[in-house]
Design a protein around this motif. Structure first.
Motif, PDB file in Angstrom:
ATOM      1  N   MET A 199      17.255  11.315  21.543  1.00 61.71           N
ATOM      2  CA  MET A 199      15.871  10.873  21.341  1.00 61.71           C
ATOM      3  C   MET A 199      15.819   9.900  20.160  1.00 61.71           C
ATOM      4  N   ALA A 200      15.081   8.854  20.325  1.00 68.55           N
ATOM      5  CA  ALA A 200      14.988   7.881  19.234  1.00 68.55           C
ATOM      6  C   ALA A 200      14.195   8.472  18.070  1.00 68.55           C
ATOM      7  N   GLU A 201      14.654   8.169  16.848  1.00 73.28           N
ATOM      8  CA  GLU A 201      13.924   8.660  15.678  1.00 73.28           C
ATOM      9  C   GLU A 201      12.650   7.852  15.483  1.00 73.28           C
ATOM     10  N   LYS A 202      11.656   8.504  14.940  1.00 71.44           N
ATOM     11  CA  LYS A 202      10.391   7.822  14.680  1.00 71.44           C
ATOM     12  C   LYS A 202      10.614   6.804  13.538  1.00 71.44           C
ATOM     13  N   VAL A 203      10.108   5.607  13.753  1.00 71.15           N
ATOM     14  CA  VAL A 203      10.261   4.579  12.725  1.00 71.15           C
ATOM     15  C   VAL A 203       9.058   4.650  11.780  1.00 71.15           C
ATOM     16  N   SER A 204       9.316   4.652  10.483  1.00 70.36           N
ATOM     17  CA  SER A 204       8.223   4.762   9.512  1.00 70.36           C
ATOM     18  C   SER A 204       7.464   3.439   9.386  1.00 70.36           C
ATOM     19  N   ASP A 205       6.287   3.492   8.771  1.00 70.62           N
ATOM     20  CA  ASP A 205       5.486   2.275   8.581  1.00 70.62           C
ATOM     21  C   ASP A 205       6.233   1.236   7.747  1.00 70.62           C
ATOM     22  N   LEU A 206       6.955   1.732   6.729  1.00 73.31           N
ATOM     23  CA  LEU A 206       7.689   0.828   5.847  1.00 73.31           C
ATOM     24  C   LEU A 206       8.850   0.158   6.596  1.00 73.31           C
ATOM     25  N   GLU A 207       9.554   0.951   7.396  1.00 70.21           N
ATOM     26  CA  GLU A 207      10.663   0.392   8.186  1.00 70.21           C
ATOM     27  C   GLU A 207      10.141  -0.649   9.182  1.00 70.21           C
ATOM     28  N   LYS A 208       8.982  -0.319   9.786  1.00 71.17           N
ATOM     29  CA  LYS A 208       8.367  -1.246  10.736  1.00 71.17           C
ATOM     30  C   LYS A 208       8.003  -2.552  10.033  1.00 71.17           C
ATOM     31  N   ALA A 209       7.465  -2.435   8.809  1.00 74.43           N
ATOM     32  CA  ALA A 209       7.040  -3.619   8.057  1.00 74.43           C
ATOM     33  C   ALA A 209       8.236  -4.510   7.740  1.00 74.43           C
ATOM     34  N   ILE A 210       9.333  -3.902   7.298  1.00 73.93           N
ATOM     35  CA  ILE A 210      10.544  -4.679   6.983  1.00 73.93           C
ATOM     36  C   ILE A 210      11.037  -5.381   8.243  1.00 73.93           C
ATOM     37  N   SER A 211      11.055  -4.628   9.337  1.00 70.24           N
ATOM     38  CA  SER A 211      11.520  -5.177  10.599  1.00 70.24           C
ATOM     39  C   SER A 211      10.625  -6.346  11.049  1.00 70.24           C
ATOM     40  N   THR A 212       9.312  -6.221  10.847  1.00 74.84           N
ATOM     41  CA  THR A 212       8.390  -7.301  11.236  1.00 74.84           C
ATOM     42  C   THR A 212       8.688  -8.576  10.456  1.00 74.84           C
ATOM     43  N   LEU A 213       8.920  -8.441   9.152  1.00 78.70           N
ATOM     44  CA  LEU A 213       9.197  -9.627   8.323  1.00 78.70           C
ATOM     45  C   LEU A 213      10.442 -10.347   8.819  1.00 78.70           C
ATOM     46  N   VAL A 214      11.453  -9.583   9.191  1.00 78.73           N
ATOM     47  CA  VAL A 214      12.713 -10.186   9.659  1.00 78.73           C
ATOM     48  C   VAL A 214      12.546 -10.790  11.055  1.00 78.73           C
ATOM     49  N   THR A 215      11.910 -10.031  11.950  1.00 74.36           N
ATOM     50  CA  THR A 215      11.821 -10.528  13.332  1.00 74.36           C
ATOM     51  C   THR A 215      10.894 -11.739  13.458  1.00 74.36           C
ATOM     52  N   GLU A 216       9.813 -11.777  12.658  1.00 82.32           N
ATOM     53  CA  GLU A 216       8.924 -12.947  12.737  1.00 82.32           C
ATOM     54  C   GLU A 216       9.657 -14.210  12.292  1.00 82.32           C
ATOM     55  N   PHE A 217      10.513 -14.072  11.289  1.00 77.76           N
ATOM     56  CA  PHE A 217      11.305 -15.222  10.842  1.00 77.76           C
ATOM     57  C   PHE A 217      12.272 -15.653  11.954  1.00 77.76           C
ATOM     58  N   HIS A 218      12.924 -14.666  12.549  1.00 82.73           N
ATOM     59  CA  HIS A 218      13.872 -14.966  13.634  1.00 82.73           C
ATOM     60  C   HIS A 218      13.172 -15.602  14.834  1.00 82.73           C
ATOM     61  N   LYS A 219      12.004 -15.061  15.180  1.00 87.37           N
ATOM     62  CA  LYS A 219      11.265 -15.601  16.322  1.00 87.37           C
ATOM     63  C   LYS A 219      10.889 -17.059  16.060  1.00 87.37           C
ATOM     64  N   ALA A 220      10.488 -17.345  14.815  1.00 87.02           N
ATOM     65  CA  ALA A 220      10.046 -18.695  14.472  1.00 87.02           C
ATOM     66  C   ALA A 220      11.194 -19.698  14.588  1.00 87.02           C
TER      67      ALA A 220
ATOM     68  N   THR B  46       0.825  -1.218   0.000  1.00 84.08           N
ATOM     69  CA  THR B  46       0.000   0.000   0.000  1.00 84.08           C
ATOM     70  C   THR B  46       0.857   1.265   0.000  1.00 84.08           C
ATOM     71  N   GLU B  47       2.011   1.240   0.667  1.00 85.11           N
ATOM     72  CA  GLU B  47       2.853   2.435   0.659  1.00 85.11           C
ATOM     73  C   GLU B  47       3.353   2.733  -0.763  1.00 85.11           C
ATOM     74  N   PHE B  48       3.652   1.676  -1.503  1.00 83.63           N
ATOM     75  CA  PHE B  48       4.077   1.864  -2.891  1.00 83.63           C
ATOM     76  C   PHE B  48       2.912   2.437  -3.712  1.00 83.63           C
ATOM     77  N   HIS B  49       1.734   1.878  -3.524  1.00 83.60           N
ATOM     78  CA  HIS B  49       0.550   2.362  -4.245  1.00 83.60           C
ATOM     79  C   HIS B  49       0.239   3.811  -3.894  1.00 83.60           C
ATOM     80  N   LYS B  50       0.324   4.126  -2.611  1.00 79.36           N
ATOM     81  CA  LYS B  50       0.025   5.497  -2.176  1.00 79.36           C
ATOM     82  C   LYS B  50       0.990   6.473  -2.826  1.00 79.36           C
ATOM     83  N   ALA B  51       2.267   6.066  -2.895  1.00 78.76           N
ATOM     84  CA  ALA B  51       3.288   6.948  -3.451  1.00 78.76           C
ATOM     85  C   ALA B  51       3.042   7.238  -4.936  1.00 78.76           C
TER      86      ALA B  51
ATOM     87  N   ALA C 128      10.183   9.889   3.009  1.00 80.34           N
ATOM     88  CA  ALA C 128       9.140   9.723   4.023  1.00 80.34           C
ATOM     89  C   ALA C 128       9.245   8.379   4.733  1.00 80.34           C
ATOM     90  N   GLN C 129       9.575   7.333   3.970  1.00 78.96           N
ATOM     91  CA  GLN C 129       9.453   5.987   4.533  1.00 78.96           C
ATOM     92  C   GLN C 129      10.793   5.284   4.801  1.00 78.96           C
TER      93      GLN C 129
END
Lengths: 103, 103
Positions: free
Chosen positions: B1-22, A17-22, A41-42
């Motif tokens: 202060m920690a920088e705000k993490v973007s939605d895209l960065e969070k998504a990438i991080s989720t894909l990696v961490t879920e694999f690691h957790k598994a 969705t981020e790609f689509h939004k962009a 932004a991302q």
């Protein structure tokens, strides 16, 4: 009742969705300006470290984008893959052997 | 202060961490059971539609995993890529021409 969406499903959906939004609703790709906006932004850290116009151009070459071409989702995906692999490597347990001895 | 993490960065991080957790902390890959658990917890729709053991075996072949081998992050990534591309196609504006006429 709607099924609960998992974290992984949410993450995949966010990437798409981020790609689509962009690119706007009626497009399947991004022009260079839209891509630059998406990056700053991302993926702000990457945008900062990529090194201006020259860095952007190199990045786009690595993604397989030719001069003047739109950035397709599959080219964008190559960038995401690089980011994910690099994060995976950072988080992976090191494979060096432990040389300590249990006494 | 920690920088705000973007939605895209969070998504990438989720894909990696879920694999690691598994796979658990000390592993760089998943065995078949860990992969099955990851699928049913995080990609339940795919787990349901893939069609049991035979479907799982076909899926793993498509991911480039050989019999008895661990599932590496790069094999897992192929699955994520397939899911993302399929979602992208669903969300893309159709390229068929509109044949209606404005009166």
């Amino acid at each position: 009742m709607a099924e609960k969406v998992s974290d992984l499903e949410k993450a995949i959906s966010t990437l798409v969705t981020e790609f689509h939004k962009a690119g706007g609703e009626n497009s399947n790709g991004l022009n260079t300006d839209q891509f630059k906006n998406l990056l700053s932004a991302q993926l702000p850290t990457l945008a900062k470290t990529s090194g201006g116009e020259q860095g952007l151009s190199t990045m786009m070459q690595t993604m397989g984008v030719k001069d003047g071409e739109e950035i397709s989702f599959s080219s964008f995906w190559k960038l995401i893959q690089t980011q994910a692999s690099s994060l995976f490597d950072q988080m992976s347990p090191k494979t060096t052997k432990c040389t300590c001895v249990m006494l």
